[in-house]
Design a protein around this motif. Structure first.
Motif, short mmCIF file in Angstrom:
data_model
loop_
_atom_site.label_atom_id
_atom_site.label_comp_id
_atom_site.label_asym_id
_atom_site.label_seq_id
_atom_site.Cartn_x
_atom_site.Cartn_y
_atom_site.Cartn_z
N SER A 55 0.83 -1.20 0.00
CA SER A 55 0.00 0.00 0.00
C SER A 55 0.86 1.25 0.00
CB SER A 55 -0.89 0.02 1.24
OG SER A 55 -1.78 -1.07 1.28
N ARG A 82 -9.70 -1.06 -4.89
CA ARG A 82 -8.33 -1.05 -4.36
C ARG A 82 -7.88 0.35 -3.95
NH1 ARG A 82 -4.16 -2.28 -7.59
NH2 ARG A 82 -5.18 -1.57 -9.52
N ASN A 115 -4.24 0.43 -2.20
CA ASN A 115 -4.03 -0.87 -1.59
C ASN A 115 -3.93 -1.95 -2.65
OD1 ASN A 115 -4.31 0.35 0.99
ND2 ASN A 115 -6.52 0.03 0.97
N SER A 116 -3.42 -3.10 -2.26
CA SER A 116 -3.29 -4.25 -3.18
C SER A 116 -2.63 -3.83 -4.49
CB SER A 116 -4.67 -4.85 -3.44
OG SER A 116 -5.29 -5.27 -2.25
#
Length: 120
Positions: free
Chosen positions: A17, A66, A83-84
């Motif tokens: 992240s 995400r 994120n991800s």
């Protein structure tokens, strides 16, 4: 004069992240839309996420679920929580702000860009 400055880019492993920040400063009556674009090598600049003055959001399909865009109106700042992260998210990320600097004046100001690299 309106300045837009990004921060928060860097190198992260896949699945990790990052949080990008972008602050607008200068002669500002109000800030309307703020958002993020990105440009990968050899590709066109594309919209990542956009947040209107009324709070509406738009996301590019590949980042939905995400990435999250948010803003602090008191600080004329917009954030992009990522994120991800995937290698295909690697790009230079640019922030923009639609700023009203007078009763009749409106300008779109862009930051200098911040590099995001997703790699193991």
């Amino acid at each position: 004069q309106v300045q837009v400055v990004e921060s928060g880019g860097g190198l992260v492993q896949p699945g990790g992240s990052l949080r990008l920040s972008c602050a607008a400063s200068g002669i500002i009556f109000s800030v309307n839309a703020m958002g993020w674009y990105r440009q990968a090598p050899g590709k066109q600049r594309e919209l990542v996420a956009r947040l209107t003055g009324g709070g509406g959001t738009v996301y590019e399909d590949s980042v939905k679920g995400r990435f999250t865009i948010s803003r602090d109106n008191a600080k004329n700042t917009v954030y992009l929580q990522m994120n991800s992260l995937k290698p295909e998210d690697t790009a230079v990320y640019y922030c923009y702000a639609d700023v009203r600097y007078s009763a009749t004046g409106l300008v779109s100001s862009w930051g200098q860009g911040t590099q995001v690299t997703v790699s193991s």
